[in-house]
Design a protein around this motif. Structure first.
Motif, mmCIF file in Angstrom:
data_model
loop_
_atom_site.group_PDB
_atom_site.id
_atom_site.type_symbol
_atom_site.label_atom_id
_atom_site.label_comp_id
_atom_site.label_asym_id
_atom_site.label_seq_id
_atom_site.Cartn_x
_atom_site.Cartn_y
_atom_site.Cartn_z
ATOM 1 N N TYR A 1 -33.785 57.247 2.047
ATOM 2 C CA TYR A 1 -33.750 56.978 0.606
ATOM 3 C C TYR A 1 -33.866 58.282 -0.183
ATOM 4 C CZ TYR A 1 -35.607 55.444 -3.940
ATOM 5 O OH TYR A 1 -35.834 55.261 -5.277
ATOM 6 N N LEU A 2 -34.760 59.154 0.239
ATOM 7 C CA LEU A 2 -34.951 60.420 -0.473
ATOM 8 C C LEU A 2 -33.765 61.357 -0.307
ATOM 9 C CD1 LEU A 2 -38.723 61.217 0.108
ATOM 10 C CD2 LEU A 2 -37.605 60.432 -1.967
ATOM 11 N N ILE A 3 -33.133 61.329 0.855
ATOM 12 C CA ILE A 3 -31.935 62.164 1.051
ATOM 13 C C ILE A 3 -30.865 61.780 0.041
ATOM 14 C CG2 ILE A 3 -30.035 62.657 2.624
ATOM 15 C CD1 ILE A 3 -32.044 62.461 4.929
ATOM 16 N N VAL A 4 -30.652 60.477 -0.110
ATOM 17 C CA VAL A 4 -29.638 60.000 -1.056
ATOM 18 C C VAL A 4 -30.033 60.357 -2.491
ATOM 19 C CG1 VAL A 4 -28.502 57.958 -1.997
ATOM 20 C CG2 VAL A 4 -28.885 58.144 0.469
ATOM 21 N N CYS A 5 -31.294 60.101 -2.836
ATOM 22 C CA CYS A 5 -31.732 60.357 -4.207
ATOM 23 C C CYS A 5 -31.705 61.846 -4.556
ATOM 24 C CB CYS A 5 -33.131 59.795 -4.412
ATOM 25 S SG CYS A 5 -33.226 57.993 -4.398
ATOM 26 N N GLN A 6 -32.120 62.673 -3.593
ATOM 27 C CA GLN A 6 -32.136 64.108 -3.858
ATOM 28 C C GLN A 6 -30.718 64.645 -4.021
ATOM 29 O OE1 GLN A 6 -34.612 65.835 -4.626
ATOM 30 N NE2 GLN A 6 -33.835 67.934 -4.556
ATOM 31 N N PHE A 7 -29.804 64.170 -3.211
ATOM 32 C CA PHE A 7 -28.404 64.572 -3.365
ATOM 33 C C PHE A 7 -27.865 64.100 -4.711
ATOM 34 C CE2 PHE A 7 -23.871 63.610 -3.028
ATOM 35 C CZ PHE A 7 -23.375 64.857 -2.641
ATOM 36 N N TRP A 8 -28.227 62.896 -5.079
ATOM 37 C CA TRP A 8 -27.813 62.318 -6.352
ATOM 38 C C TRP A 8 -28.306 63.175 -7.517
ATOM 39 C CZ3 TRP A 8 -28.256 56.308 -7.079
ATOM 40 C CH2 TRP A 8 -27.702 55.928 -8.297
ATOM 41 N N PHE A 9 -29.586 63.511 -7.496
ATOM 42 C CA PHE A 9 -30.166 64.309 -8.573
ATOM 43 C C PHE A 9 -29.560 65.706 -8.620
ATOM 44 C CE2 PHE A 9 -33.734 67.194 -9.899
ATOM 45 C CZ PHE A 9 -33.660 66.898 -11.242
ATOM 46 N N THR A 10 -29.363 66.324 -7.469
ATOM 47 C CA THR A 10 -28.782 67.667 -7.421
ATOM 48 C C THR A 10 -27.360 67.668 -7.960
ATOM 49 O OG1 THR A 10 -30.145 68.228 -5.493
ATOM 50 C CG2 THR A 10 -28.224 69.615 -5.925
ATOM 51 N N ALA A 11 -26.552 66.690 -7.532
ATOM 52 C CA ALA A 11 -25.172 66.595 -8.008
ATOM 53 C C ALA A 11 -25.135 66.381 -9.514
ATOM 54 C CB ALA A 11 -24.448 65.459 -7.282
ATOM 55 N N ALA A 12 -26.037 65.538 -10.020
ATOM 56 C CA ALA A 12 -26.063 65.289 -11.460
ATOM 57 C C ALA A 12 -26.390 66.560 -12.229
ATOM 58 C CB ALA A 12 -27.081 64.193 -11.777
ATOM 59 N N CYS A 13 -27.357 67.324 -11.749
ATOM 60 C CA CYS A 13 -27.742 68.549 -12.456
ATOM 61 C C CYS A 13 -26.609 69.564 -12.511
ATOM 62 C CB CYS A 13 -28.972 69.174 -11.790
ATOM 63 S SG CYS A 13 -30.508 68.278 -12.075
ATOM 64 N N PHE A 14 -25.810 69.633 -11.450
ATOM 65 C CA PHE A 14 -24.728 70.616 -11.413
ATOM 66 C C PHE A 14 -23.442 70.116 -12.066
ATOM 67 C CE2 PHE A 14 -27.412 72.572 -8.174
ATOM 68 C CZ PHE A 14 -27.239 73.912 -8.459
ATOM 69 N N LEU A 15 -23.263 68.816 -12.138
ATOM 70 C CA LEU A 15 -21.990 68.279 -12.617
ATOM 71 C C LEU A 15 -22.083 67.578 -13.962
ATOM 72 C CD1 LEU A 15 -20.555 66.821 -9.279
ATOM 73 C CD2 LEU A 15 -20.110 69.058 -10.321
ATOM 74 N N VAL A 16 -23.245 67.102 -14.335
ATOM 75 C CA VAL A 16 -23.393 66.356 -15.585
ATOM 76 C C VAL A 16 -24.333 67.147 -16.491
ATOM 77 C CG1 VAL A 16 -24.010 64.171 -16.672
ATOM 78 C CG2 VAL A 16 -23.090 64.191 -14.336
ATOM 79 N N GLY A 17 -23.779 67.838 -17.449
ATOM 80 C CA GLY A 17 -24.597 68.639 -18.345
ATOM 81 C C GLY A 17 -25.339 67.776 -19.335
ATOM 82 N N PRO A 18 -26.563 68.144 -19.686
ATOM 83 C CA PRO A 18 -27.323 67.383 -20.681
ATOM 84 C C PRO A 18 -26.809 67.643 -22.088
ATOM 85 C CG PRO A 18 -28.567 69.297 -19.987
ATOM 86 C CD PRO A 18 -27.329 69.276 -19.136
ATOM 87 N N GLN A 19 -27.007 66.674 -22.956
ATOM 88 C CA GLN A 19 -26.660 66.853 -24.358
ATOM 89 C C GLN A 19 -27.720 67.725 -25.036
ATOM 90 O OE1 GLN A 19 -23.782 65.826 -25.574
ATOM 91 N NE2 GLN A 19 -23.288 64.910 -23.581
#
Length: 900
Positions: free
Chosen positions: A173-191
């Motif tokens: 579960y943590l492997i998936v979530c950590q990958f998810w969070f990392t990908a979001a930080c690099f690919l989805v910029g915050p407003q």
């Protein structure tokens, strides 16, 4: 160090020094003092004010002696571990100061606070190895997972209290979530105005991962509650993750006291025990410039009470300085500097407690490492309880604690053999989950066995074990406080609405602010360095080379394409500075002379854009003059004024009857800098016209010519801080100025106005897209378009296209900011422009290759003086890829609106 004052002389060899008072001796204050003191021209006499009896950066740290082993460990309070990448400027300063560092590995223990678990995690030996650290980590009460930093231990240690199957499922579960969070930080910029809580919801990060893992870790870094962490700007956490991902942690060997000692070395005027109670700018006098007469600093002995409004006159002292730097927390700055009281009162702060505790369990004897003398010493101490094994050493007077080399006081060097790696250190995030608001306490077991407790749930429970307690103010971050700080620093990125009150700006009244909270990022040590460099930049500091006083100057845009802060700041001085080396070959001038400097290349690019639009056509100048034609320009991203004035200089002789200009930028500092430049240049131009015999005849890109032409007026230029990409967010004042560029505003039918939208190298950053401002210009202003922009190549492979788009997201651009020429024309048509008559001129060969060569040469040239291009080196690699792959095209765009 004492009360001795450093004065500058006023003879011919040594001009009078500018006297600077720095209030506060944390890392920000000491770094600022170091930069000013080591100015290459010795222009500044620095005075440090500190209310304590010792410098504050290292004031809470302690030296702890283990009486059984005889080892001494220096324990920094608060914790001073720095991750590579995010702490780039801090680590480079350590390197410059020759501060020894050692890598640190951590075992992050996530545990639930149990009502029965009142004791802290304890070491199983004096010098725990990896197995002992694992036992410690997995045996903490309530442990539900243990994570090894940088995955140095795979698989992670198994908490013995959890079933094996449940642990395996949790790991997956943590492997998936950590990958998810990392990908979001690099690919989805915050407003710009998005909180962390809103961002995590937008990227659909699982709630349990957020509450049980992300928030305990990040709130411990920021020493705040979970709810307070969720209110942080999302850009803070995203930037932290991007820059620290996969990076090693480092700690200073023997503690940060040697950093403090080296930063303050050579300063002659350090006033300890001096509590500053008020900082007051003096009246300017006849010239009307605020603060030009100096700044009065009033202080008292720290052990005296100060009564607001009354004071104690016989105890209060005052002195006038040329400049003052407030290197204190915002609540203190608001208390002593009146112009900031209402502003900084809106910044949330909290008190944080951290303590050094003896272990509650008597360490097991390590027979091989304990000497007989150590054993007898421990027996003489008394009862044999934990208090007999650990005691504080007087760090100022005890000879045992005096520096004896870089390894003194560093347990890392005691634990590591010639062929061994240091054992990991255990940090337990013990969380008390509650509907009313969750909170985590941090328990860090040091190599010597003592425990550093931060944000304890019940501080009184461990009073008997406490060796040292320190309390400090932590500044919290919110979207609103971020906007306030950015506006105060003059470097807003559009977080706040443009129409807000300007308020006091750092540097006004000859007073500056610096500190961990004075930058756009987490309130950590990196902010101290960045904000200190900002003050040095404002003071125009230069640094001498050589072993004696070489300073590595890193600009605020050190990671200009990685950080989510202002990408249009003032860091381009590194590119504009002229070095002895041939610099750039963008194009050749009309006379065939090669362009060798960045400012010339930028001016030539502007000229190419304006020429392509037909505004420099000499044959058309006569026709414009006869028709009384006026020129109106809306400029997006005008920089520091060079572009604005160069444009005005170009059109002066174009036969225009009138010239009106409105410029928009996200950066308040650029508004102020450009406004001053325009006033200065127009005053110079007026002087040249009135006294032509006293002026030179050589024209430069920033010096107006004296030839006859359009008369330029200051009131023709209107500069604003506003988000050009979102016209709907413009304040009424901005909208009125922009709309005034149309014919109807003048009410003069005899004047024909040629209206243009100018966008030089900025449109691909616009979010959500170029569309809103294109449509506003075409349909409301009926304005033509001239721009320099980046497009995708139609023949580029799909993998390169997606790589370019990923790079765009990494730069903070929208995902589909790069489009093909056909898609670009379609966008122009949809916004009201004539797609068929639009000109899109490819200048790729004239841009990327020359820019790469220039950046490489500039890095080598500035490197001789200890200056690094920082983030622009990453830009060079990006431009090199553009030049070689040709996946991205550099183009000049000229388009005209459809006929009404």
């Amino acid at each position: 160090m004492g009360q001795k004052e450093a004065r500058g002389t006023e003879d011919g060899r040594h001009p009078r020094q500018t006297r600077v008072a720095i209030v506060g001796t944390g890392l920000a204050g000491l770094t600022t003092a170091y930069l000013l003191h080591n100015d290459d021209r010795k222009r500044y006499a620095v005075t440090l004010f500190e209310q304590s009896d010792r410098l504050s950066f290292d004031s809470a740290s302690v030296a702890v002696r283990n009486e059984e082993t005889g080892s001494v460990e220096r324990v920094d309070l608060p914790m001073r571990a720095s991750a590579g990448g995010y702490y780039a400027n801090l680590l480079r300063m350590y390197s410059h100061l020759s501060i020894p560092l050692h890598p640190v590995r951590f075992l992050f223990v996530f545990a639930k606070a149990l009502s029965s678990s009142a004791t802290s995690p304890q070491p199983s030996s004096h010098h725990p190895g990896s197995s002992a650290a694992n036992n410690l980590a997995t045996s903490a009460p309530g442990t539900y997972f243990v994570h090894a930093s940088n995955l140095h231990q795979t698989p992670p240690p198994w908490p013995g209290s959890r079933p094996v199957l449940l642990h395996l499922l949790e790991t997956l579960y943590l492997i998936v979530c950590q990958f998810w969070f990392t990908a979001a930080c690099f690919l989805v910029g915050p407003q710009p105005s998005e909180s962390l809580g809103a961002y995590l919801s937008r990227v659909w990060l699982p709630r349990r991962y957020v509450s049980h893992y992300l928030l305990p870790l990040m709130s411990s870094v920021s020493t705040c509650s979970h709810d307070e962490m969720l209110a942080f700007p999302a850009s803070d956490v995203v930037a932290y993750k991007r820059l620290s991902h996969g990076q090693q942690h480092y700690a200073v060997c023997g503690g940060v006291r040697q950093v403090q000692a080296r930063l303050v070395a050579g300063l002659r005027d350090v006033r300890l025990g001096a509590r500053v109670v008020e900082v007051v700018p003096r009246d300017a006098g006849k010239n009307g410039t605020r603060g030009s007469a100096g700044v009065t600093v009033r202080w008292r002995p720290a052990n005296k009470q100060w009564v607001e409004g009354k004071g104690v006159e016989d105890e209060t002292k005052e002195e006038t300085f040329d400049r003052v730097v407030l290197a204190v927390s915002p609540d203190v700055a608001a208390r002593i500097f009146r112009p900031l009281r209402s502003t900084l009162a809106q910044l949330p702060t909290v008190w944080v407690e951290t303590s050094v505790l003896r272990p509650s369990i008597i360490p097991a004897s390590s027979s091989s490492s304990s000497s007989s003398s150590s054993s007898s010493s421990s027996k003489r101490e008394g009862t044999g309880g934990p208090e007999t094994y650990y005691r504080l050493i007087d760090k100022d007077n005890d000879s045992e604690s005096q520096p004896g080399g870089e390894e003194e006081g560093c347990m890392h060097h005691h634990l590591v053999g010639a062929d061994a790696s240091p054992p990991p250190q255990s940090i337990t995030f013990r969380t008390r989950f509650s509907e009313a608001g969750s909170r985590s306490e941090v328990l860090h077991v040091m190599p010597s066995g003592v425990v550093v407790s931060t944000c304890p749930f019940d501080p009184d429970a461990d009073r008997k074990r406490t060796l040292q307690t320190a309390r400090f103010t932590r500044t919290l971050r919110t979207v609103q406080s971020r906007a306030i700080v950015q506006r105060m620093l003059g470097e807003t990125d559009g977080v706040a609405a443009e129409g807000g009150a300007a308020g006091w700006v750092s540097g006004e009244d000859d007073v500056w602010v610096t500190g961990a909270w004075c930058w756009d990022g987490m309130v950590l040590l990196e902010g101290c360095i960045v904000s200190a460099m900002r003050v040095a930049r404002d003071f125009a500091i230069g640094f001498v080379g050589g072993a004696a006083a070489t300073v590595v100057l890193i600009a605020l845009a050190a990671f200009v394409f990685l950080r989510t802060s202002d990408i249009y700041g003032l860091a381009h001085w590194k590119l504009n500075i002229r070095t002895p080396l041939p610099s750039i070959s963008y194009r050749k001038k009309q006379d065939g002379e090669r362009i060798i400097h960045f400012d010339e290349a930028a001016a030539n690019l502007l000229k190419e854009v304006v020429s392509t639009a037909g505004l420099l056509d000499r044959d058309a100048a006569a026709r414009r003059s006869k028709r009384n034609e006026a020129l109106a320009i809306l400029d997006l991203g005008f920089g520091c004024g060079d572009q604005t004035w160069e444009l005005a200089r170009m059109v002066r002789s174009g036969g225009w009857h009138d010239f009106r200009y409105v410029g928009l930028t996200l950066n308040e500092a650029q508004v102020q800098t450009a406004s001053r430049k325009i006033c200065r240049e127009i005053a110079t131009l007026d002087t040249q016209l009135e006294h032509p015999d006293e002026t030179t005849t050589t024209a430069t890109p920033t010096t107006p010519t004296t030839s006859s032409g359009l008369t330029l007026r200051v009131d023709a230029f209107h500069l604003f801080r506003a988000d050009a990409a979102r016209p709907t967010t413009w304040s009424p004042r901005v909208r009125e100025a922009v709309d005034s560029l149309s014919d109807d505003e003048n009410g003069n039918d005899r004047t024909t106005t040629s209206r243009w939208l100018l966008a030089l190298d900025c449109l691909y950053h616009f979010s959500p897209s170029r569309g809103p401002v294109f449509e506003y210009a075409a349909r409301r202003l009926h304005a033509n378009l001239m721009a320099f922009d980046l497009l995708l190549s139609e023949t580029a492979p799909a993998r390169d296209v997606w790589a370019a788009r990923a790079v765009g997201v990494f730069m903070g651009c929208p995902l589909r900011t790069f489009v093909t020429e056909a898609e670009y024309r379609d966008q122009l048509v949809a916004c009201g422009y004539d797609g068929e008559s639009a000109t899109i001129r490819d200048v790729t060969d004239d841009v990327f290759a020359g820019l790469v060569a220039f950046l490489d040469r500039q890095e080598r040239a500035l490197g001789q003086y200890g200056i690094s291009l920082g983030g622009f080196k990453l830009a060079a690699r990006l431009f090199r890829w553009f030049a070689e792959s040709r996946v991205v095209r550099a183009v000049i765009v000229v388009a005209h609106p459809k006929e009404k």
